[in-house]
Design an enzyme around this catalytic site. Sequence first.
Site, PDB file in Angstrom:
ATOM      1  N   ASP A   1       0.870  -1.177   0.000  1.00 27.67           N
ATOM      2  CA  ASP A   1       0.000   0.000   0.000  1.00 27.67           C
ATOM      3  C   ASP A   1       0.904   1.223   0.000  1.00 27.67           C
ATOM      4  O   ASP A   1       1.694   1.422   0.918  1.00 27.67           O
ATOM      5  CB  ASP A   1      -0.894  -0.027   1.243  1.00 27.67           C
ATOM      6  CG  ASP A   1      -2.020   0.987   1.169  1.00 27.67           C
ATOM      7  OD1 ASP A   1      -1.885   1.998   0.439  1.00 27.67           O
ATOM      8  OD2 ASP A   1      -3.030   0.783   1.869  1.00 27.67           O
TER       9      ASP A   1
ATOM     10  N   GLU B   1     -11.059   0.893  -1.001  1.00 22.12           N
ATOM     11  CA  GLU B   1     -10.118  -0.189  -0.707  1.00 22.12           C
ATOM     12  C   GLU B   1     -10.800  -1.390  -0.073  1.00 22.12           C
ATOM     13  O   GLU B   1     -10.842  -1.519   1.133  1.00 22.12           O
ATOM     14  CB  GLU B   1      -8.950   0.299   0.152  1.00 22.12           C
ATOM     15  CG  GLU B   1      -9.300   1.186   1.331  1.00 22.12           C
ATOM     16  CD  GLU B   1      -8.032   1.706   2.037  1.00 22.12           C
ATOM     17  OE1 GLU B   1      -7.103   0.916   2.257  1.00 22.12           O
ATOM     18  OE2 GLU B   1      -8.003   2.900   2.363  1.00 22.12           O
TER      19      GLU B   1
ATOM     20  N   GLU C   1      -6.581  -1.102  -3.919  1.00 19.14           N
ATOM     21  CA  GLU C   1      -7.041   0.257  -3.645  1.00 19.14           C
ATOM     22  C   GLU C   1      -6.677   1.192  -4.790  1.00 19.14           C
ATOM     23  O   GLU C   1      -5.590   1.108  -5.342  1.00 19.14           O
ATOM     24  CB  GLU C   1      -6.390   0.776  -2.350  1.00 19.14           C
ATOM     25  CG  GLU C   1      -6.736   2.225  -2.019  1.00 19.14           C
ATOM     26  CD  GLU C   1      -6.122   2.717  -0.712  1.00 19.14           C
ATOM     27  OE1 GLU C   1      -5.121   2.127  -0.267  1.00 19.14           O
ATOM     28  OE2 GLU C   1      -6.664   3.692  -0.149  1.00 19.14           O
TER      29      GLU C   1
ATOM     30  N   ASP D   1      -3.190   7.344  -3.202  1.00 22.24           N
ATOM     31  CA  ASP D   1      -3.161   6.252  -2.215  1.00 22.24           C
ATOM     32  C   ASP D   1      -3.628   5.001  -2.955  1.00 22.24           C
ATOM     33  O   ASP D   1      -4.764   4.964  -3.448  1.00 22.24           O
ATOM     34  CB  ASP D   1      -4.110   6.635  -1.068  1.00 22.24           C
ATOM     35  CG  ASP D   1      -4.227   5.581   0.018  1.00 22.24           C
ATOM     36  OD1 ASP D   1      -3.466   4.599   0.006  1.00 22.24           O
ATOM     37  OD2 ASP D   1      -5.111   5.761   0.898  1.00 22.24           O
TER      38      ASP D   1
ATOM     39  N   HIS E   1      -6.790  10.582   5.429  1.00 22.37           N
ATOM     40  CA  HIS E   1      -8.112  10.040   5.773  1.00 22.37           C
ATOM     41  C   HIS E   1      -9.070  11.143   6.184  1.00 22.37           C
ATOM     42  O   HIS E   1      -8.932  11.713   7.263  1.00 22.37           O
ATOM     43  CB  HIS E   1      -8.005   9.020   6.914  1.00 22.37           C
ATOM     44  CG  HIS E   1      -7.288   7.774   6.510  1.00 22.37           C
ATOM     45  ND1 HIS E   1      -6.156   7.325   7.137  1.00 22.37           N
ATOM     46  CD2 HIS E   1      -7.526   6.899   5.517  1.00 22.37           C
ATOM     47  CE1 HIS E   1      -5.735   6.217   6.550  1.00 22.37           C
ATOM     48  NE2 HIS E   1      -6.548   5.930   5.564  1.00 22.37           N
TER      49      HIS E   1
ATOM     50  N   HIS F   1     -12.068   5.978   2.065  1.00 21.15           N
ATOM     51  CA  HIS F   1     -12.097   7.283   2.723  1.00 21.15           C
ATOM     52  C   HIS F   1     -11.979   8.422   1.720  1.00 21.15           C
ATOM     53  O   HIS F   1     -11.558   8.209   0.578  1.00 21.15           O
ATOM     54  CB  HIS F   1     -10.928   7.361   3.710  1.00 21.15           C
ATOM     55  CG  HIS F   1      -9.615   6.960   3.093  1.00 21.15           C
ATOM     56  ND1 HIS F   1      -8.778   7.842   2.469  1.00 21.15           N
ATOM     57  CD2 HIS F   1      -9.028   5.739   2.937  1.00 21.15           C
ATOM     58  CE1 HIS F   1      -7.727   7.202   1.990  1.00 21.15           C
ATOM     59  NE2 HIS F   1      -7.842   5.911   2.244  1.00 21.15           N
TER      60      HIS F   1
HETATM   61 MN    MN Z   1      -3.726   2.851   1.098  1.00 24.32          MN
HETATM   62 MN    MN Z   2      -6.428   4.376   1.801  1.00 21.13          MN
END
Ligand code: MN
Ligand code: MN
Length: 291
Positions: free
Chosen positions: A80, A184, A274, A91, A159, A151
């Site tokens: 990630d 995600e 994600e 992200d 976030h 998010h």
């Molecule tokens: Mn992530």
């Molecule tokens: Mn994330």
Amino acid sequence: MNDWLEAGRIAGIVRDYSKKIVNPGARVIDIVEELENKIKDLGAGIAFPLNLSINERAAHDTATFGDERVITEDDVIKVDTGAHVNGAIGDTALTIVFKDEYKDLQRASQKALEEAIKIMHPGTKLGEVGEVIQSTIESFGFKPIKNLTGHGLKRYEVHTEPEILNFKTDSNYEFYDGQIIAIEPFATDGEGYVKELRETKIYMFLRDVPTRSPHERKIVSMAKNDFHSLPFSKRWLPRFVGRDLILERLTNQGALYSFPVLSEVAGGRVAQFEHTMIVGDKTVVTTKSLE
Ligand code: MN
Ligand code: MN
């Protein structure tokens, strides 16, 4: 919007590059450092420590100084990664497996993400997205993890609201045009929940607190200024005796937020994919694969 596209592009390149270097026998510390360095080499900042979480560990794991862990053939590995350009964040995550027996779990999470993106437009309801994710993962015979969520994102904030739940709810929250979000889905062959381990490798600045300790002041200053109040790795801090106690104290005082390693409650294996996207009539996935 250019910063968001550029951050997403770089995060996506680094995510995909991980497939070349995450191999059985590779050292976790070498992978993590190479990927973090690649973000910087490509001209972005690191939005959060490269998360490399293996098997039942779902998120918030990364390398530590002197980390001796090595990737094995039997592992299910989540990579990630986060890049930022002037605080705009990409992200994105993928899951790497080597054995055929884990391919369905991997696919369940990937397909859930694809299906969720397909219905993501202005006016799409949060509950519908959860429903698509849950039903896709369940169609493979697995469970979504209910206490891990997608998010919103803002500059220098990884976030923000809303929490995008990975299961069906009656939430009527509607996504809107131009909104930046990350979806995600996490899939598992366990119970479908994670718990916090007593192991913390990632922290984030929350607020200044009065302190007379030079070591404490140094850490708080780095967290706030050097790391822009974004999540940071313990590995990035100077090493000195008593550092872990200081991190614990600063967390208890509310100066730092801690992200303990999250592990599936039943020890189930966990897969995650994600993407970050800009919601629109044609939703733009900023972290899409360029391969
Ligand atoms: Mn992530
Ligand atoms: Mn994330």
